[in-house]
Design a protein around this motif. Sequence first.
Motif, PDB file in Angstrom:
ATOM      1  N   LEU A  72     -47.913  18.708 -10.598  1.00  0.00           N
ATOM      2  CA  LEU A  72     -49.223  18.780 -11.242  1.00  0.00           C
ATOM      3  C   LEU A  72     -49.148  18.100 -12.612  1.00  0.00           C
ATOM      4  O   LEU A  72     -48.230  18.364 -13.378  1.00  0.00           O
ATOM      5  CB  LEU A  72     -49.651  20.231 -11.425  1.00  0.00           C
ATOM      6  CG  LEU A  72     -49.728  21.074 -10.161  1.00  0.00           C
ATOM      7  CD1 LEU A  72     -50.060  22.511 -10.518  1.00  0.00           C
ATOM      8  CD2 LEU A  72     -50.765  20.514  -9.221  1.00  0.00           C
ATOM      9  N   LEU A  73     -50.128  17.261 -12.893  1.00  0.00           N
ATOM     10  CA  LEU A  73     -50.197  16.590 -14.193  1.00  0.00           C
ATOM     11  C   LEU A  73     -51.465  17.016 -14.916  1.00  0.00           C
ATOM     12  O   LEU A  73     -52.549  17.049 -14.318  1.00  0.00           O
ATOM     13  CB  LEU A  73     -50.189  15.067 -14.019  1.00  0.00           C
ATOM     14  CG  LEU A  73     -48.996  14.447 -13.293  1.00  0.00           C
ATOM     15  CD1 LEU A  73     -49.181  12.940 -13.179  1.00  0.00           C
ATOM     16  CD2 LEU A  73     -47.707  14.774 -13.996  1.00  0.00           C
ATOM     17  N   SER A  74     -51.340  17.309 -16.183  1.00  0.00           N
ATOM     18  CA  SER A  74     -52.493  17.676 -16.998  1.00  0.00           C
ATOM     19  C   SER A  74     -53.207  16.416 -17.483  1.00  0.00           C
ATOM     20  O   SER A  74     -52.703  15.300 -17.328  1.00  0.00           O
ATOM     21  CB  SER A  74     -52.034  18.504 -18.194  1.00  0.00           C
ATOM     22  OG  SER A  74     -51.302  17.668 -19.085  1.00  0.00           O
ATOM     23  N   HIS A  75     -54.356  16.614 -18.133  1.00  0.00           N
ATOM     24  CA  HIS A  75     -55.092  15.459 -18.665  1.00  0.00           C
ATOM     25  C   HIS A  75     -54.268  14.728 -19.722  1.00  0.00           C
ATOM     26  O   HIS A  75     -54.341  13.515 -19.839  1.00  0.00           O
ATOM     27  CB  HIS A  75     -56.451  15.896 -19.219  1.00  0.00           C
ATOM     28  CG  HIS A  75     -56.373  16.704 -20.475  1.00  0.00           C
ATOM     29  ND1 HIS A  75     -56.011  18.039 -20.479  1.00  0.00           N
ATOM     30  CD2 HIS A  75     -56.577  16.361 -21.762  1.00  0.00           C
ATOM     31  CE1 HIS A  75     -56.011  18.483 -21.720  1.00  0.00           C
ATOM     32  NE2 HIS A  75     -56.353  17.492 -22.524  1.00  0.00           N
ATOM     33  N   ALA A  76     -53.457  15.454 -20.477  1.00  0.00           N
ATOM     34  CA  ALA A  76     -52.614  14.815 -21.501  1.00  0.00           C
ATOM     35  C   ALA A  76     -51.558  13.908 -20.846  1.00  0.00           C
ATOM     36  O   ALA A  76     -51.295  12.801 -21.334  1.00  0.00           O
ATOM     37  CB  ALA A  76     -51.944  15.874 -22.366  1.00  0.00           C
ATOM     38  N   GLU A  77     -50.969  14.369 -19.751  1.00  0.00           N
ATOM     39  CA  GLU A  77     -49.965  13.551 -19.049  1.00  0.00           C
ATOM     40  C   GLU A  77     -50.599  12.319 -18.411  1.00  0.00           C
ATOM     41  O   GLU A  77     -49.989  11.249 -18.372  1.00  0.00           O
ATOM     42  CB  GLU A  77     -49.244  14.403 -18.001  1.00  0.00           C
ATOM     43  CG  GLU A  77     -48.378  15.477 -18.629  1.00  0.00           C
ATOM     44  CD  GLU A  77     -47.890  16.502 -17.624  1.00  0.00           C
ATOM     45  OE1 GLU A  77     -46.669  16.733 -17.589  1.00  0.00           O
ATOM     46  OE2 GLU A  77     -48.724  17.063 -16.890  1.00  0.00           O
ATOM     47  N   VAL A  78     -51.840  12.456 -17.938  1.00  0.00           N
ATOM     48  CA  VAL A  78     -52.548  11.297 -17.387  1.00  0.00           C
ATOM     49  C   VAL A  78     -52.836  10.295 -18.501  1.00  0.00           C
ATOM     50  O   VAL A  78     -52.654   9.082 -18.329  1.00  0.00           O
ATOM     51  CB  VAL A  78     -53.856  11.737 -16.678  1.00  0.00           C
ATOM     52  CG1 VAL A  78     -54.682  10.524 -16.266  1.00  0.00           C
ATOM     53  CG2 VAL A  78     -53.541  12.607 -15.462  1.00  0.00           C
ATOM     54  N   ALA A  79     -53.259  10.781 -19.666  1.00  0.00           N
ATOM     55  CA  ALA A  79     -53.571   9.889 -20.794  1.00  0.00           C
ATOM     56  C   ALA A  79     -52.345   9.109 -21.243  1.00  0.00           C
ATOM     57  O   ALA A  79     -52.451   7.938 -21.625  1.00  0.00           O
ATOM     58  CB  ALA A  79     -54.133  10.713 -21.958  1.00  0.00           C
ATOM     59  N   ILE A  80     -51.165   9.724 -21.174  1.00  0.00           N
ATOM     60  CA  ILE A  80     -49.930   9.031 -21.547  1.00  0.00           C
ATOM     61  C   ILE A  80     -49.640   7.884 -20.572  1.00  0.00           C
ATOM     62  O   ILE A  80     -49.155   6.826 -20.957  1.00  0.00           O
ATOM     63  CB  ILE A  80     -48.754  10.024 -21.606  1.00  0.00           C
ATOM     64  CG1 ILE A  80     -48.925  10.953 -22.812  1.00  0.00           C
ATOM     65  CG2 ILE A  80     -47.418   9.295 -21.673  1.00  0.00           C
ATOM     66  CD1 ILE A  80     -47.973  12.137 -22.827  1.00  0.00           C
ATOM     67  N   ARG A  81     -49.956   8.081 -19.302  1.00  0.00           N
ATOM     68  CA  ARG A  81     -49.704   7.037 -18.293  1.00  0.00           C
ATOM     69  C   ARG A  81     -50.649   5.854 -18.413  1.00  0.00           C
ATOM     70  O   ARG A  81     -50.329   4.754 -17.973  1.00  0.00           O
ATOM     71  CB  ARG A  81     -49.811   7.634 -16.890  1.00  0.00           C
ATOM     72  CG  ARG A  81     -48.688   8.569 -16.582  1.00  0.00           C
ATOM     73  CD  ARG A  81     -48.948   9.292 -15.275  1.00  0.00           C
ATOM     74  NE  ARG A  81     -47.924  10.290 -15.082  1.00  0.00           N
ATOM     75  CZ  ARG A  81     -46.917  10.156 -14.237  1.00  0.00           C
ATOM     76  NH1 ARG A  81     -46.816   9.078 -13.495  1.00  0.00           N
ATOM     77  NH2 ARG A  81     -46.023  11.106 -14.118  1.00  0.00           N
ATOM     78  N   PHE A  82     -51.828   6.080 -18.934  1.00  0.00           N
ATOM     79  CA  PHE A  82     -52.835   5.025 -19.051  1.00  0.00           C
ATOM     80  C   PHE A  82     -53.283   4.935 -20.507  1.00  0.00           C
ATOM     81  O   PHE A  82     -54.339   5.455 -20.875  1.00  0.00           O
ATOM     82  CB  PHE A  82     -54.027   5.319 -18.131  1.00  0.00           C
ATOM     83  CG  PHE A  82     -53.664   5.421 -16.687  1.00  0.00           C
ATOM     84  CD1 PHE A  82     -53.428   4.280 -15.940  1.00  0.00           C
ATOM     85  CD2 PHE A  82     -53.530   6.655 -16.073  1.00  0.00           C
ATOM     86  CE1 PHE A  82     -53.087   4.365 -14.598  1.00  0.00           C
ATOM     87  CE2 PHE A  82     -53.192   6.755 -14.739  1.00  0.00           C
ATOM     88  CZ  PHE A  82     -52.964   5.607 -13.994  1.00  0.00           C
ATOM     89  N   PRO A  83     -52.530   4.255 -21.363  1.00  0.00           N
ATOM     90  CA  PRO A  83     -52.827   4.222 -22.798  1.00  0.00           C
ATOM     91  C   PRO A  83     -53.971   3.257 -23.149  1.00  0.00           C
ATOM     92  O   PRO A  83     -53.755   2.158 -23.643  1.00  0.00           O
ATOM     93  CB  PRO A  83     -51.507   3.764 -23.417  1.00  0.00           C
ATOM     94  CG  PRO A  83     -50.881   2.930 -22.346  1.00  0.00           C
ATOM     95  CD  PRO A  83     -51.299   3.563 -21.047  1.00  0.00           C
ATOM     96  N   ILE A  84     -55.192   3.686 -22.872  1.00  0.00           N
ATOM     97  CA  ILE A  84     -56.356   2.852 -23.186  1.00  0.00           C
ATOM     98  C   ILE A  84     -56.505   2.758 -24.694  1.00  0.00           C
ATOM     99  O   ILE A  84     -56.404   3.757 -25.405  1.00  0.00           O
ATOM    100  CB  ILE A  84     -57.629   3.416 -22.523  1.00  0.00           C
ATOM    101  CG1 ILE A  84     -57.504   3.233 -21.008  1.00  0.00           C
ATOM    102  CG2 ILE A  84     -58.884   2.733 -23.054  1.00  0.00           C
ATOM    103  CD1 ILE A  84     -58.672   3.716 -20.219  1.00  0.00           C
ATOM    104  N   GLY A  85     -56.762   1.562 -25.164  1.00  0.00           N
ATOM    105  CA  GLY A  85     -56.878   1.324 -26.593  1.00  0.00           C
ATOM    106  C   GLY A  85     -55.590   0.753 -27.154  1.00  0.00           C
ATOM    107  O   GLY A  85     -55.582   0.151 -28.212  1.00  0.00           O
ATOM    108  N   GLY A  86     -54.499   0.940 -26.455  1.00  0.00           N
ATOM    109  CA  GLY A  86     -53.232   0.361 -26.879  1.00  0.00           C
ATOM    110  C   GLY A  86     -53.070  -0.977 -26.195  1.00  0.00           C
ATOM    111  O   GLY A  86     -53.605  -2.000 -26.627  1.00  0.00           O
TER     112      GLY A  86
END
Length: 191
Positions: A72-86
């Motif tokens: 299970l991945l949380s929203h924070a772990e998903v955000a780390i995988r897809f660094p939009i804005g970087g």
Amino acid sequence: MRSHRWVSVLLALILAIAGCADLLPKSKVQTEVQWTSFNEARAVIDGIKPYATTKADLASIGVTEVNPAVTLLSHAEVAIRFPIGGVLNEQDVDPGIRDCLRAGKECSAFQLNVKRINNDRVGDFWLDAFRFRRETESSGWTFTALILFVQDRAVYAVYGGQPNVREMQIDRNPLGPLQGWGDWVTGAIYR
């Protein structure tokens, strides 16, 4: 009577030597899931319809939080995988990824990791037993997938892996069982 005994001993010895390859170790690494092939696992992910498939739909085919292949991945772990804005711009990613990241805590994911690998020692029993030469054949497959959810609805799914693992490892020790003598001596000295 003596000749019968020698024949029996000789026959037993021949049978023992002929079956020595069966005495070599074998091991298996596998995730306990219902899919028996890479293609079966891929079909499950290919069957996901973004914005239509729900967690309940996936549960009916065995993809749930209790499946041993699921992390299970949380929203924070998903955000780390897809660094939009970087490195990535928002318009460069799939709409499902974008919607998941915008959903904040309503965004979650299943990461699937499935492995079916057989490790068989092959080759000469005596060379293996005395550690002169050990050959290990590995075969099988690995499968990974990522499913993103907004609330209970799948919005994005992708898979990868190795559909056909075939590896050969050969360990050669010219000194056989004496190969690690340096470690043994050092250990004996410092005890």
